[in-house]
Motif scaffolding. Structure first.
Motif, PDB file in Angstrom:
ATOM      1  N   GLY A 181       0.841  -1.188   0.000  1.00 47.13           N
ATOM      2  CA  GLY A 181       0.000   0.000   0.000  1.00 47.13           C
ATOM      3  C   GLY A 181       0.877   1.240   0.000  1.00 47.13           C
ATOM      4  O   GLY A 181       2.098   1.172   0.210  1.00 47.13           O
ATOM      5  N   VAL A 182       0.259   2.387  -0.242  1.00 48.96           N
ATOM      6  CA  VAL A 182       0.979   3.660  -0.215  1.00 48.96           C
ATOM      7  C   VAL A 182       0.206   4.600   0.699  1.00 48.96           C
ATOM      8  O   VAL A 182      -0.975   4.869   0.463  1.00 48.96           O
ATOM      9  CB  VAL A 182       1.102   4.286  -1.622  1.00 48.96           C
ATOM     10  CG1 VAL A 182       1.872   5.606  -1.547  1.00 48.96           C
ATOM     11  CG2 VAL A 182       1.792   3.319  -2.577  1.00 48.96           C
TER      12      VAL A 182
ATOM     13  N   ALA B 261      -8.139  -1.317 -11.705  1.00 46.80           N
ATOM     14  CA  ALA B 261      -8.943  -1.405 -10.487  1.00 46.80           C
ATOM     15  C   ALA B 261      -8.028  -1.456  -9.266  1.00 46.80           C
ATOM     16  O   ALA B 261      -6.959  -2.060  -9.289  1.00 46.80           O
ATOM     17  CB  ALA B 261      -9.817  -2.649 -10.534  1.00 46.80           C
ATOM     18  N   CYS B 262      -8.469  -0.795  -8.203  1.00 42.58           N
ATOM     19  CA  CYS B 262      -7.692  -0.730  -6.970  1.00 42.58           C
ATOM     20  C   CYS B 262      -8.377  -1.558  -5.892  1.00 42.58           C
ATOM     21  O   CYS B 262      -9.590  -1.782  -5.933  1.00 42.58           O
ATOM     22  CB  CYS B 262      -7.558   0.733  -6.533  1.00 42.58           C
ATOM     23  SG  CYS B 262      -6.612   0.968  -5.005  1.00 42.58           S
TER      24      CYS B 262
ATOM     25  N   GLY C 278      -7.556   3.496 -10.891  1.00 46.56           N
ATOM     26  CA  GLY C 278      -6.484   4.428 -11.187  1.00 46.56           C
ATOM     27  C   GLY C 278      -5.893   5.127  -9.984  1.00 46.56           C
ATOM     28  O   GLY C 278      -5.329   6.223 -10.113  1.00 46.56           O
ATOM     29  N   CYS C 279      -5.989   4.530  -8.817  1.00 45.83           N
ATOM     30  CA  CYS C 279      -5.391   5.138  -7.616  1.00 45.83           C
ATOM     31  C   CYS C 279      -3.867   5.089  -7.703  1.00 45.83           C
ATOM     32  O   CYS C 279      -3.280   4.269  -8.419  1.00 45.83           O
ATOM     33  CB  CYS C 279      -5.844   4.392  -6.361  1.00 45.83           C
ATOM     34  SG  CYS C 279      -7.615   4.485  -6.040  1.00 45.83           S
ATOM     35  N   LEU C 280      -3.218   5.965  -6.938  1.00 46.85           N
ATOM     36  CA  LEU C 280      -1.756   6.001  -6.908  1.00 46.85           C
ATOM     37  C   LEU C 280      -1.173   4.626  -6.598  1.00 46.85           C
ATOM     38  O   LEU C 280      -0.150   4.234  -7.168  1.00 46.85           O
ATOM     39  CB  LEU C 280      -1.293   7.019  -5.862  1.00 46.85           C
ATOM     40  CG  LEU C 280       0.216   7.095  -5.622  1.00 46.85           C
ATOM     41  CD1 LEU C 280       0.952   7.519  -6.881  1.00 46.85           C
ATOM     42  CD2 LEU C 280       0.517   8.047  -4.476  1.00 46.85           C
ATOM     43  N   GLU C 281      -1.812   3.888  -5.717  1.00 49.42           N
ATOM     44  CA  GLU C 281      -1.315   2.566  -5.332  1.00 49.42           C
ATOM     45  C   GLU C 281      -1.197   1.624  -6.528  1.00 49.42           C
ATOM     46  O   GLU C 281      -0.323   0.762  -6.566  1.00 49.42           O
ATOM     47  CB  GLU C 281      -2.250   1.977  -4.281  1.00 49.42           C
ATOM     48  CG  GLU C 281      -1.754   0.716  -3.620  1.00 49.42           C
ATOM     49  CD  GLU C 281      -2.674   0.290  -2.490  1.00 49.42           C
ATOM     50  OE1 GLU C 281      -3.337  -0.754  -2.637  1.00 49.42           O
ATOM     51  OE2 GLU C 281      -2.728   1.018  -1.481  1.00 49.42           O
TER      52      GLU C 281
ATOM     53  N   GLU D  40       3.373  -3.939  -5.588  1.00 50.12           N
ATOM     54  CA  GLU D  40       2.896  -4.946  -6.536  1.00 50.12           C
ATOM     55  C   GLU D  40       2.804  -4.374  -7.943  1.00 50.12           C
ATOM     56  O   GLU D  40       3.059  -5.085  -8.928  1.00 50.12           O
ATOM     57  CB  GLU D  40       1.553  -5.504  -6.054  1.00 50.12           C
ATOM     58  CG  GLU D  40       1.717  -6.331  -4.773  1.00 50.12           C
ATOM     59  CD  GLU D  40       0.435  -6.979  -4.309  1.00 50.12           C
ATOM     60  OE1 GLU D  40      -0.654  -6.472  -4.665  1.00 50.12           O
ATOM     61  OE2 GLU D  40       0.520  -7.990  -3.591  1.00 50.12           O
ATOM     62  N   ALA D  41       2.471  -3.094  -8.073  1.00 43.47           N
ATOM     63  CA  ALA D  41       2.457  -2.455  -9.389  1.00 43.47           C
ATOM     64  C   ALA D  41       3.874  -2.392  -9.962  1.00 43.47           C
ATOM     65  O   ALA D  41       4.084  -2.621 -11.166  1.00 43.47           O
ATOM     66  CB  ALA D  41       1.867  -1.052  -9.280  1.00 43.47           C
TER      67      ALA D  41
END
Length: 360
Positions: free
Chosen positions: A206-207, A239-240, A246-249, A255-256
């Motif tokens: 997570g961020v 998807a987050c 499209g979230c920053l995470e 994982e991204a």
């Protein structure tokens, strides 16, 4: 007033080199008799120790005072998405014992993670051999003002969990508080000389972010500020875990990064530091942080968690985006955290010590 004066005296003793009672009196403006009485109280509480009197100087030799490194200690616990860590720090902030174990909580019930945390806390406490005054647990999600973990997007089964209370029961009634891991990491950074006005970003699966304004943590109306990982940087993006897109995470989380680099191996990714994936993550971070800097008018950004190990490709991209998007001048100071992935754990443990010294 006595409690205030106790904190004043203890703060002087904790300030650096050992200091005599006369020195404390001179610095605080309190009478020597008052200081002596307060020091006796601190000695009895085990917070302070008196060293052997200095010799070789005219007059009555002074007995320097310093924090008691065998006195009450702070226990820090971090329950992450895929690990649990625990450490004990003494009154000087020195780490006396620390351990981390792999423990994936994404599909597990909270009780399993709490059991792992309890066992690890017992191990580090036994290893340190110090009396533990209390504990703080760092969590990867939204922690309300009442210490309840309300939601952790990467831990779908951890909803409205009173983590502090439950760990306190498991740890035989030890006082345990809970906090967001990025908030605690930001405080740790501040206490080790970091900027007083900054957005601290904790990168992992997570961020999250901790926001420091004027040397104090900004938590928002309900303690939920700093969820920068769920700021949208690409409206039609992937998807987050939070349910959005499209979230920053999804662009700058661990994982991204692994997907973009085509490897499941974290150590290989961070050793190779592949430029294009890290630069893309840095650009996404820069976009989200530009909004935060423009809104809050903070002069500094600190990148923590895994980000210091990502090196120049990531931080250069963040700086480029901030330079292009932030309207304030001068340029935003962007730096890596000196504490790296240990910041949240150290922040949790030192929070206990900080409270002890502030309210003896």
């Amino acid at each position: 007033m006595r409690r205030h004066n106790l904190a004043l005296v203890l703060g002087e003793i904790a300030g650096g080199e050992p200091v005599s009672r006369a020195g404390v009196a001179a610095r605080t403006g309190l009478t020597r008799g008052t200081v002596s009485s307060l020091v006796e109280e601190l000695l009895a509480a085990g917070l302070v120790t008196e060293l052997a009197a200095a010799r070789g100087t005219p007059g009555r030799p002074a007995s320097p005072l310093q924090l008691n490194r065998s006195g009450p200690a702070g226990l820090g616990i971090e329950i992450g998405v895929d690990h649990v860590s625990a450490c004990v720090v003494d009154l000087s902030g020195a780490v006396r014992a620390r351990r981390t174990v792999a423990s994936d909580h994404r599909d597990d019930v909270p009780s399993a993670g709490l059991a792992t945390a309890t066992a690890l806390a017992g191990e580090v406490t036994a290893e340190a051999g110090l009396p533990v005054a209390g504990a703080t647990v760092a969590l990867p999600g939204v922690v309300g003002a009442d210490g309840v973990l309300e939601r952790a997007p990467n831990l779908p089964r951890w909803v409205d969990v009173a983590v502090g209370d439950e760990l306190g029961v498991r740890l035989d009634g030890l006082p345990v508080r809970a906090g967001n891991e990025a908030d605690l990491a930001a405080l740790a950074e501040l206490r080790t000389g970091g900027p007083a006005d900054a957005v601290y970003v904790s990168g992992g699966i997570g961020v999250g972010a901790g926001i420091l304004l004027g040397g104090a943590l900004f938590r928002g109306a309900g303690g939920r500020a700093g969820e920068i990982g769920h700021v949208v940087v690409e409206p039609d993006g992937p998807a987050c875990s939070c349910g959005g897109r499209g979230c920053l995470e999804t662009a700058a989380g661990l994982e991204a990064l692994l997907r973009a680099a085509g490897t499941p191996d974290v150590d290989a990714l961070l050793a190779a530091r592949p430029g294009p994936p890290l630069a893309r993550a840095g650009r996404a971070l820069g976009v989200a942080l530009a909004g935060a800097v423009n809104l809050l008018d903070v002069p500094s950004v600190v990148l923590g968690g895994i980000y210091p190990r990502c090196g120049e490709p990531l931080i250069d991209a963040v700086r480029t985006e901030l330079a292009a998007r932030v309207v304030s001048r001068p340029a935003v100071d962007v730096r890596f955290s000196a504490l790296g992935p240990d910041a949240a754990l150290l922040g949790a443990a030192t929070a206990v010590v900080h409270d002890l010294l502030a309210r003896p």
